[in-house]
Design an enzyme around this catalytic site. Structure first.
Site, PDB file in Angstrom:
ATOM      1  N   GLY A  12     -82.741 -30.224  47.535  1.00  0.00           N
ATOM      2  CA  GLY A  12     -82.116 -29.724  48.767  1.00  0.00           C
ATOM      3  C   GLY A  12     -80.978 -30.620  49.207  1.00  0.00           C
ATOM      4  O   GLY A  12     -80.606 -30.651  50.386  1.00  0.00           O
ATOM      5  N   GLY A  15     -77.875 -29.330  51.295  1.00  0.00           N
ATOM      6  CA  GLY A  15     -78.083 -28.709  52.604  1.00  0.00           C
ATOM      7  C   GLY A  15     -77.768 -29.633  53.772  1.00  0.00           C
ATOM      8  O   GLY A  15     -77.216 -30.733  53.603  1.00  0.00           O
ATOM      9  N   VAL A  17     -79.713 -31.451  55.866  1.00  0.00           N
ATOM     10  CA  VAL A  17     -80.357 -32.769  55.887  1.00  0.00           C
ATOM     11  C   VAL A  17     -79.939 -33.577  54.654  1.00  0.00           C
ATOM     12  O   VAL A  17     -79.646 -34.783  54.753  1.00  0.00           O
ATOM     13  CB  VAL A  17     -81.895 -32.626  55.958  1.00  0.00           C
ATOM     14  CG1 VAL A  17     -82.557 -34.001  56.006  1.00  0.00           C
ATOM     15  CG2 VAL A  17     -82.319 -31.793  57.170  1.00  0.00           C
ATOM     16  N   GLY A  18     -79.865 -32.920  53.501  1.00  0.00           N
ATOM     17  CA  GLY A  18     -79.480 -33.607  52.265  1.00  0.00           C
ATOM     18  C   GLY A  18     -78.091 -34.217  52.374  1.00  0.00           C
ATOM     19  O   GLY A  18     -77.858 -35.373  51.977  1.00  0.00           O
ATOM     20  N   TYR A 146     -93.444 -19.351  56.600  1.00  0.00           N
ATOM     21  CA  TYR A 146     -92.865 -20.701  56.460  1.00  0.00           C
ATOM     22  C   TYR A 146     -93.903 -21.759  56.850  1.00  0.00           C
ATOM     23  O   TYR A 146     -94.081 -22.765  56.170  1.00  0.00           O
ATOM     24  CB  TYR A 146     -91.648 -20.764  57.361  1.00  0.00           C
ATOM     25  CG  TYR A 146     -90.917 -22.079  57.460  1.00  0.00           C
ATOM     26  CD1 TYR A 146     -89.961 -22.441  56.511  1.00  0.00           C
ATOM     27  CD2 TYR A 146     -91.117 -22.944  58.539  1.00  0.00           C
ATOM     28  CE1 TYR A 146     -89.250 -23.629  56.619  1.00  0.00           C
ATOM     29  CE2 TYR A 146     -90.413 -24.126  58.665  1.00  0.00           C
ATOM     30  CZ  TYR A 146     -89.473 -24.467  57.696  1.00  0.00           C
ATOM     31  OH  TYR A 146     -88.766 -25.643  57.827  1.00  0.00           O
ATOM     32  N   LYS A 150     -95.552 -24.689  54.527  1.00  0.00           N
ATOM     33  CA  LYS A 150     -95.301 -26.099  54.855  1.00  0.00           C
ATOM     34  C   LYS A 150     -96.617 -26.856  55.054  1.00  0.00           C
ATOM     35  O   LYS A 150     -96.757 -27.997  54.630  1.00  0.00           O
ATOM     36  CB  LYS A 150     -94.437 -26.209  56.114  1.00  0.00           C
ATOM     37  CG  LYS A 150     -92.971 -25.829  55.906  1.00  0.00           C
ATOM     38  CD  LYS A 150     -92.236 -26.913  55.138  1.00  0.00           C
ATOM     39  CE  LYS A 150     -90.750 -26.615  55.010  1.00  0.00           C
ATOM     40  NZ  LYS A 150     -90.068 -27.573  54.110  1.00  0.00           N
ATOM     41  N   ASN A 175     -86.274 -29.513  65.565  1.00  0.00           N
ATOM     42  CA  ASN A 175     -85.094 -28.739  65.131  1.00  0.00           C
ATOM     43  C   ASN A 175     -83.928 -29.683  64.832  1.00  0.00           C
ATOM     44  O   ASN A 175     -83.669 -30.603  65.612  1.00  0.00           O
ATOM     45  CB  ASN A 175     -84.669 -27.768  66.225  1.00  0.00           C
ATOM     46  CG  ASN A 175     -85.675 -26.638  66.429  1.00  0.00           C
ATOM     47  OD1 ASN A 175     -86.884 -26.859  66.405  1.00  0.00           O
ATOM     48  ND2 ASN A 175     -85.183 -25.434  66.623  1.00  0.00           N
ATOM     49  N   HIS A 189     -79.988 -21.173  62.413  1.00  0.00           N
ATOM     50  CA  HIS A 189     -80.679 -21.635  63.615  1.00  0.00           C
ATOM     51  C   HIS A 189     -79.745 -21.504  64.818  1.00  0.00           C
ATOM     52  O   HIS A 189     -78.558 -21.251  64.668  1.00  0.00           O
ATOM     53  CB  HIS A 189     -81.097 -23.102  63.445  1.00  0.00           C
ATOM     54  CG  HIS A 189     -82.173 -23.296  62.433  1.00  0.00           C
ATOM     55  ND1 HIS A 189     -81.909 -23.641  61.129  1.00  0.00           N
ATOM     56  CD2 HIS A 189     -83.522 -23.174  62.520  1.00  0.00           C
ATOM     57  CE1 HIS A 189     -83.043 -23.735  60.469  1.00  0.00           C
ATOM     58  NE2 HIS A 189     -84.041 -23.457  61.273  1.00  0.00           N
TER      59      HIS A 189
END
Ligand code: NAP
Ligand code: GFB
Length: 325
Positions: A12, A15, A17-18, A146, A150, A175, A189
């Site tokens: 990931g 993305g 966060v990545g 989801y 998780k 978030n 989001h």
């Protein structure tokens, strides 16, 4: 981590966060600070291998031979995307997590840090939520697919630890928002959606701007660049299978209408904000405690929300042509 060079694979990695972790690691490398001199970081997206597929996952692990994994890859989306696709969220994320964690086990990866989310906690609960409550009751109906997928990461982590002695753990962010977010309005989001839609409203000179839902739900938000620091700190310092919440402070929880007003200020939008209450609000709140984080990392400073929103709006305006839309 030892003096022998670690190979850290970030799934990931393309993305939100990545990319924030990549910015942090690149800065550390440039400045010669931190531990990056003993680390080789690899950031992968779906183009490098579809992690829903076992053979492609194994090929990726055989190519890079990671000693450590930050596992971010997931089917991710906002409230409305979740409501319409619960089955896909469950199946895709179950497949990705099974493949990544089993490949990590089979290849002797020393540590895996995976990513849960505060939205997976029980809907009917007491507040603040803490790390012991992950499995206490059903999640909010809007994102059960989801959430259960998780939650199963936590089960896998415990199983790999108990049966095979692995150090696979997880973090639980609230978030997230920041540069490189997903601005595709079908999937996004609330913050990237409002940033993009209000940018259009400014450029079109629209007199009103519509926020979906009542604006009353409460959320805790973390800036992706803050989360990146905490993620890397967990990888380097946190030695427990038990999950750890990585969230802003409880007193910094905000309403969606306050979020919209902050984005309005950052954009310099002068029209009126109106609310479309025919659209779902989702979970009213999911207030999480960061007491465990605060006890282990005492002096961590979060970027003020207004500053982080301004930086995110500015990033979108500079990058709207290449942003994920
Ligand atoms: P994101 O921006 O949508 O990025 C998702 C990443 O997963 C991308 O790199 C994507 O690759 C990769 N990916 C998706 N499906 C894949 C597949 N089948 N095979 C390989 N890679 C795949 O998401 P994010 O917001 O950074 O989320 C990162 C992690 O944080 C996720 O585990 C998410 O559940 C968690 N989280 C996010 C939030 C939030 O508010 N965003 C909150 C709490 C937790 P491509 O770019 O190539 O598509
Ligand atoms: O960020 P968001 O989609 O996710 O929405 P959740 C938060 C709130 O923003 C809801 C309102 O109350 C929405 O009604 N909202 C207002 C909007 N305008 C918009 C808009 O234009 N787009 C969107 N998306 N929302 C997600 C979960 O929940 O949180 C996921 O469904 C995920 O599973 C994520 O983990 C962190 O906070 O409600």
């Amino acid at each position: 981590m030892s003096e022998v060079k670690s190979v850290i694979l970030v799934t990931g990695g393309s993305g939100l966060v990545g990319q924030a972790i990549k910015i942090l690691v690149d800065n550390e490398t440039q400045e010669g600070t931190g531990s990056t001199k003993n680390e080789n970081w690899i950031f992968c997206g779906s183009k490098d291998g579809d992690l829903r597929d076992k053979a492609q996952t194994e090929a990726l692990f055989d190519k890079y031979r990671p000693t450590h994994v930050i596992h971010l890859a997931a089917m991710v989306g906002g409230l409305y995307h979740n409501m319409n696709n619960n089955l896909s969220f469950f199946r895709e994320n179950m497949a990705i997590n099974e493949n990544v964690l089993h490949a990590s086990y089979e290849r002797g990866v020393k540590r895996v840090v995976s990513c849960l989310s505060t939205c997976i906690f029980p809907d009917n609960t007491t507040y603040p939520i803490d790390e012991t409550m992950v499995h206490n009751g059903p999640p909010h109906t809007s994102n059960y697919g989801y959430s259960y997928a998780k939650r199963m990461i936590d089960i896998l982590n415990r199983g790999y630890h108990d049966q095979h002695g692995c150090m696979f753990t997880s973090v639980i962010p609230c978030n997230v928002f920041g540069p490189h977010d997903n601005y595709n309005l079908q999937a996004s989001h609330v913050i990237p959606a409002l940033i993009r839609r209000m940018d259009d409203a400014v450029r079109n000179g629209d007199p009103t701007f519509t926020v979906f839902g009542s604006g009353k739900p409460l959320r805790q938000f973390i800036y992706s660049l803050d989360l990146a620091k905490l993620f890397v700190w967990v990888l380097r310092n946190y030695d427990s299978v038990e999950p750890i919440i990585l969230s802003a402070d409880e007193e910094d929880e905000v309403t969606i209408s306050a979020v919209a007003e902050t984005i309005k200020k950052a954009h310099g939008y002068t029209g009126d904000i109106v609310y479309d209450t025919s659209k779902a609000d989702g979970q009213y709140k999911k207030t999480a405690s960061n007491k465990k984080l605060r006890s282990l990392y005492k002096d961590f400073k979060f970027t003020p929300f207004e500053t982080a929103i301004q930086e995110s709006v500015d990033w979108y305006k500079r990058n709207r042509e290449m942003a994920r839309t």
